[in-house]
Motif scaffolding. Structure first.
Motif, PDB file in Angstrom:
ATOM      1  N   ALA A  20       0.841  -1.191   0.000  1.00 32.63           N
ATOM      2  CA  ALA A  20       0.000   0.000   0.000  1.00 32.63           C
ATOM      3  C   ALA A  20       0.870   1.232   0.000  1.00 32.63           C
ATOM      4  O   ALA A  20       2.026   1.179   0.355  1.00 32.63           O
ATOM      5  CB  ALA A  20      -0.922   0.001   1.222  1.00 32.63           C
ATOM      6  N   ALA A  21       0.306   2.342  -0.406  1.00 34.73           N
ATOM      7  CA  ALA A  21       1.012   3.610  -0.338  1.00 34.73           C
ATOM      8  C   ALA A  21       0.197   4.553   0.507  1.00 34.73           C
ATOM      9  O   ALA A  21      -1.006   4.434   0.611  1.00 34.73           O
ATOM     10  CB  ALA A  21       1.222   4.173  -1.735  1.00 34.73           C
ATOM     11  N   GLY A  22       0.880   5.523   1.139  1.00 36.98           N
ATOM     12  CA  GLY A  22       0.209   6.113   2.264  1.00 36.98           C
ATOM     13  C   GLY A  22       0.015   7.590   2.292  1.00 36.98           C
ATOM     14  O   GLY A  22       0.117   8.301   1.312  1.00 36.98           O
ATOM     15  N   LEU A  23      -0.307   8.023   3.506  1.00 38.34           N
ATOM     16  CA  LEU A  23      -0.717   9.378   3.784  1.00 38.34           C
ATOM     17  C   LEU A  23       0.447  10.218   4.260  1.00 38.34           C
ATOM     18  O   LEU A  23       1.494   9.729   4.610  1.00 38.34           O
ATOM     19  CB  LEU A  23      -1.819   9.348   4.852  1.00 38.34           C
ATOM     20  N   GLY A 190       4.403   3.498  -5.808  1.00 37.99           N
ATOM     21  CA  GLY A 190       4.931   2.427  -4.968  1.00 37.99           C
ATOM     22  C   GLY A 190       4.788   2.773  -3.512  1.00 37.99           C
ATOM     23  O   GLY A 190       4.012   3.649  -3.119  1.00 37.99           O
ATOM     24  N   GLY A 191       5.534   2.064  -2.689  1.00 37.90           N
ATOM     25  CA  GLY A 191       5.461   2.234  -1.245  1.00 37.90           C
ATOM     26  C   GLY A 191       4.643   1.120  -0.613  1.00 37.90           C
ATOM     27  O   GLY A 191       3.939   0.375  -1.292  1.00 37.90           O
ATOM     28  N   PHE A 192       4.752   1.016   0.683  1.00 43.42           N
ATOM     29  CA  PHE A 192       4.090  -0.059   1.417  1.00 43.42           C
ATOM     30  C   PHE A 192       3.697   0.511   2.774  1.00 43.42           C
ATOM     31  O   PHE A 192       4.346   0.270   3.772  1.00 43.42           O
ATOM     32  CB  PHE A 192       5.062  -1.224   1.554  1.00 43.42           C
ATOM     33  N   ILE A 193       2.643   1.343   2.766  1.00 45.60           N
ATOM     34  CA  ILE A 193       2.225   2.048   3.970  1.00 45.60           C
ATOM     35  C   ILE A 193       0.773   1.719   4.263  1.00 45.60           C
ATOM     36  O   ILE A 193      -0.076   1.765   3.369  1.00 45.60           O
ATOM     37  CB  ILE A 193       2.392   3.580   3.806  1.00 45.60           C
ATOM     38  N   LEU A 194       0.498   1.394   5.511  1.00 46.88           N
ATOM     39  CA  LEU A 194      -0.875   1.177   5.958  1.00 46.88           C
ATOM     40  C   LEU A 194      -1.333   2.449   6.657  1.00 46.88           C
ATOM     41  O   LEU A 194      -0.898   2.742   7.772  1.00 46.88           O
ATOM     42  CB  LEU A 194      -0.945  -0.004   6.921  1.00 46.88           C
TER      43      LEU A 194
END
Length: 939
Positions: A20-23, A190-194
């Motif tokens: 996920a990609a985040g805030l 991209g990215g990996f953020i919850l």
């Protein structure tokens, strides 16, 4: 967020199904989810809707909203791995997870246009289709504005033995992303953020099932038409409400500081559940002191139904693999208690780091895993000691207990589960920067060790630089500032510098953004008498980061003198001490605070430890220290080892001929069997091994049989696609170069062999090998040479149903082959005197049927559990020919056999295979129907 003691390639891939990609980095405006779903056990799916109050917290005007459909990462099987590898993950073959979107409307119920997009390859490279839901807005959404959308969806659990997103034995587990999750436009990059948000969930399930959510509040309605509804909500931002739903789940409660502690467990596991509650209370007290307030009003600890030594975490919920409960007292009481405690400490720490404080799990997972390791190991060492054996030191005395303690009682959590793995990472040359996106990772093989183990050691070094109290102030301040938000390494560096008043740019750039190393060396010391006592000059050397290191001198009278040494990069230097007693030894970094690449050279004189049967019973086991060479003496021989780098042994036993009856005990000592062994790893590309045996050695007659082989193993790596981003290294090719001698001790036959092997197990489940063996002329032996080709291939006929084909073809190239080097049919079971010859053809076809029992867990005398029971049958045979006038009768020999195999739990996640079979001769003379036993163990 997931800690696994031991996992294979397929399991490692499945840990990364969340991307996920985040805030942005603020929490003053949060989106909210109001979710209403029902579980349909027939379709293994959650069906319902969510109302999302979305806040545009970006600096851009949005014309569409993006949601990630995490379940679709499991919608397609990994195309890069052989189906037999995937079978280990699933119950009845590949079973997908997915989220389907049925309808999207605005707050007034008006339909909204939407489309599905492909997710960028952040963690995995397959099953990316339909990973993003893009909803078109009827009106643009300016920064700070709100809008509401309703999404009707359905998410399916996989029938699998995975760690997450599955249903197994009527228990459903899902941590993150069972609902569409709102993400920022950065998701397309991209990215990996919850991202954190406000969650409220209404979950309806059949009344026969019990549901638990990772939420501060949970209530349950009365049964209506066979259904029960659970309502879950939080007092704080969360990244999900994780769910566990099960038919057989039982629950017990306790409290800690007004926090409701809940243990959900499966039948037979209540003792482990109660132990978990006790440990968790201690862990929360320690973490709160070190990291700041807990922040949750309720914590659920789940006894996961799938086997393994693993832990997982999500908001308000911690999962532990069921092996920790089922094997808790096997083979001895409390065997896994300390490991259980450590895993709980690690996963609970994520409720501060990784979950409580979010991060980019793709590029900056150190903030999650490195900090969780730091908190858990710090807790563990504070309670159980830092330097002595501490993983199994609690075991009592007993027959099996003494065996376990003798073999593994030396284990120390930090030294052997973190530092040793880091040292191996360096030896294998898999080290690189900790902070980087997975797509840029050059050595994906070492990613877990770098993030968890090296990440922890970097924080331990930061503690040494700043002081324990200062680092704890930084951690508490970070928790207070960033809980419910997304923290970056850059932001943490700024905060750490502000609190400590220290410039940490070089530290962060070298150890997190670079591949810095550290090695402090003491090369010796010189002592001379002075007017006031003794003057000692200590010769020191340093490579890599110039950390301020403690140098400890131990004097002849037992006194200890510590001085601080601040070396310069890659230099030699000296320290002078004035003491009243002469210096006996010097130790650099005695508290082991820095990630030293080689602790053996931290001592002078170098540490050499002697293990022998007459050591005091109270003395701790020596095991495999990282800073000493170990020599072990036993009644039958001597052995030595250094870390995991190399080991050797020499043993001598009286020779006993199994075909003769021993009537006089003195006869047993007239001849001996001697064995010498060496195994050494240089790096991932090169290792050496040597094995020499002399059997029936009669010193008086100077007779015996020699078998000596010295081999260099040269490996070549390729980068096959395995479904993950980053570059994965697999040893596709291996060249073994062997020199040896075989035959009568008086005149052995020297030989050399060259063996080339290719492995394509990951994709094709295929291996090939070509071996050329030749006698070395000039030593009284006529030259000869043979060649052999062998291959193994597994065919996937159906789920857990395989056909394995083995084939070998060998022949004479030149000369006359001595008897000792002829090809033999010794693989046959039903022919007690297998033939040999100068040529050979051999083939084997084995059918492995689906297991009669899988993950059964049947206990055997409280020593182990039977996990799998499988049946199989094979037919094998062939012929040898040539040279049979000297050794054998030529001819074809064929046999059939059936066997049943039991897979038993070994210690610390290992498996033992025990097979009982019966072989029947079909073709060939001298055949005899016989039972046989095969045994495979991890030692």
């Amino acid at each position: 967020m997931t800690k696994t003691i031991s996992v294979g390639i397929a399991s490692i891939l499945l840990l990364g199904l969340v991307t996920a990609a985040g805030l942005a980095d603020h929490v003053d405006a949060l989106s909210s989810y109001d979710i209403r779903v029902a579980l349909d056990p027939d379709t293994q799916a959650l069906v319902g809707s969510e109302q999302v109050d979305y806040i545009n917290d970006t600096d851009e005007t949005l014309d569409e909203l993006l949601f990630q459909l995490i379940a679709n990462n499991g919608a397609a099987p990994n195309p890069h791995l052989h189906p037999a590898i995937l079978d280990t993950q699933y119950i009845d073959g590949f079973d997908p997870t997915w989220t389907r979107i049925h309808r999207v409307t605005d707050a007034d119920g008006n339909p909204l246009l939407y489309r599905l997009e492909t997710l960028p390859p952040v963690v995995q490279t397959y099953s990316l289709e339909d990973g993003i839901l893009a909803i078109e807005l009827p009106h643009s959404l300016a920064p700070g504005e709100r809008t509401t959308v309703n999404i009707e969806f359905e998410t399916r659990f996989a029938h699998a033995l995975s760690l997450d997103n599955y249903v197994y034995r009527d228990t459903y587990v899902w941590r993150f992303g069972w609902n569409p999750i709102a993400i920022s436009p950065a998701a397309r990059v991209g990215g990996f953020i919850l991202p954190a948000a406000e969650y409220r969930v209404e979950l309806t399930v059949p009344e026969a099932l019990r549901a638990l959510g990772g939420a501060d509040h949970q209530t349950q309605s009365e049964e209506v038409a066979g259904l029960v509804t659970y309502r879950m909500s939080n007092d704080r931002p969360a990244r999900s409400i994780p769910l566990v739903i099960g038919r057989d789940l039982e629950v017990i409660h306790s409290t800690w500081n007004d926090v409701d502690l809940v243990a959900a467990f499966l039948p037979g596991d209540e003792t482990a559940a109660r132990l978990a509650l006790s440990y968790t209370a201690d862990i929360l007290a320690s973490h709160t002191e070190r990291l700041g307030p807990f922040g949750y009003r309720r914590l659920v600890i789940v006894d996961s139904p799938t086997p393994g030594f693993y832990g997982m975490a999500a908001d308000g919920m911690v999962f532990v693999g069921r092996s920790l409960a089922q094997l808790k007292d096997m083979p001895v009481l409390g065997a896994y208690d300390r490991l259980f405690e450590y895993l709980l400490a690690h996963e609970t720490a994520h409720l501060w780091w990784g979950i409580g404080i979010g991060t980019d799990f793709d590029a900056e997972n150190w903030i999650s895993e490195g900090f969780a390791e730091y908190a858990s190991i710090s807790y563990f060492e504070e309670k159980h000691g830092a330097f002595k054996p501490n993983l199994l030191s609690h075991l009592g005395s007993g027959l099996v207990e003494d065996i376990v303690s003798e073999q593994l009682g030396y284990l120390n959590l930090r030294q052997h589960l973190s530092e040793a793995m880091y040292v191996d990472l360096l030896r294998l040359d898999f080290d690189e920067a900790i902070i980087k996106p997975m797509t840029d990772v050059q050595y994906a093989n070492g990613q877990t060790v770098r993030t968890y183990n090296k990440g922890y050691l970097v924080l331990r070094a930061l503690e040494a630089l700043l002081g324990k109290e200062t680092l704890e102030m930084i951690l508490i301040e970070t928790t207070a500032t960033w809980r419910g938000n997304t923290l970056t390494v850059e932001a943490f560096q700024r905060l750490a510098e502000d609190v400590s008043g220290t410039d940490l740019a070089a530290f962060f750039d070298g150890w997190l953004r670079g591949d810095e190393r550290f090695d402090a060396v003491v090369n010796g010391f010189d002592t001379i008498a002075s007017e006031t006592g003794f003057s000692t000059t200590i010769r020191l050397q340093h490579e890599g980061t110039p950390f301020p290191v403690v140098v400890r001198a131990t004097l002849d009278d037992g006194a200890i003198v510590d001085v601080n040494w601040l070396p310069e990069r890659d230099t030699t230097s000296s320290l002078r001490l004035e003491t009243v007693s002469p210096v006996a030894s010097v130790h650099v970094d005695p508290n082991e605070m820095f990630p030293d690449a080689n602790r053996f050279n931290n001592h002078y004189p170098r540490r050499i430890l002697i293990d022998h049967p007459f050591r005091s019973a109270d003395a701790p086991p020596i095991g495999r220290p990282l800073d000493a060479y170990v020599i072990s003496l036993s009644p039958v021989g001597i052995s030595g080892s250094f870390r995991n780098d190399h080991m050797w042994s020499l043993t001598a036993l009286p020779h006993i001929d199994q075909n003769e009856t021993l009537t006089d005990l003195s006869e047993a000592f007239k001849s001996w069997d001697l064995t010498a062994l060496l195994a050494a790893d240089v790096d991932r590309r090169l290792s050496f091994s040597a094995l020499g045996t002399v059997t029936e050695l009669d010193v008086v007659r100077r007779s015996g049989k020699l078998d000596l082989r010295i081999t260099a193993h040269v490996r070549a790596f390729t980068n096959p696609q395995i479904g993950t981003t980053g570059t994965y290294w697999y040893p596709t090719h291996r060249l073994d170069i062997t020199f040896g001698a075989r035959g009568a001790l008086s005149q052995p036959i020297p030989f050399a062999s060259l063996s080339f092997m290719r492995s394509d197990l990951l994709e094709l489940y295929l291996e090939n090998a070509l071996t050329i063996q030749a006698g070395i002329p000039g030593f009284g032996v006529d030259p000869f040479a043979t060649i052999e080709w062998s291959a193994m291939k597994r065919f996937h006929l159906a789920t857990l149903f395989y056909l394995d084909i083995d084939a070998r073809f060998g022949g004479l190239l030149l000369g006359v082959v001595p008897t000792e080097f002829m090809f033999s049919m010794r693989r046959l079971q039903a022919f007690p005197s297998p033939p040999s010859g100068t040529h050979q053809m051999y083939g084997r076809a084995k059918a492995s049927l689906p297991p009669l029992a899988r993950n059964d867990g049947y206990a055997i005398l409280n020593l182990t559990r039977v996990q799998d029971v499988a049946v199989g049958a094979f037919i094998q045979g062939g012929r040898t020919w040539g040279g049979c006038d000297r050794s054998c009768e030529s001819g074809v020999r064929v046999e059939v056999a059936g066997l049943i195999t039991f897979r038993l739990d070994g210690f610390l996640g290992s498996m033992i295979e025990f097979s009982i079979g019966y072989a029947y001769p079909m073709i060939g003379p001298d055949g005899l129907a016989v039972p046989f036993i095969e045994f495979t163990a991890p030692f």
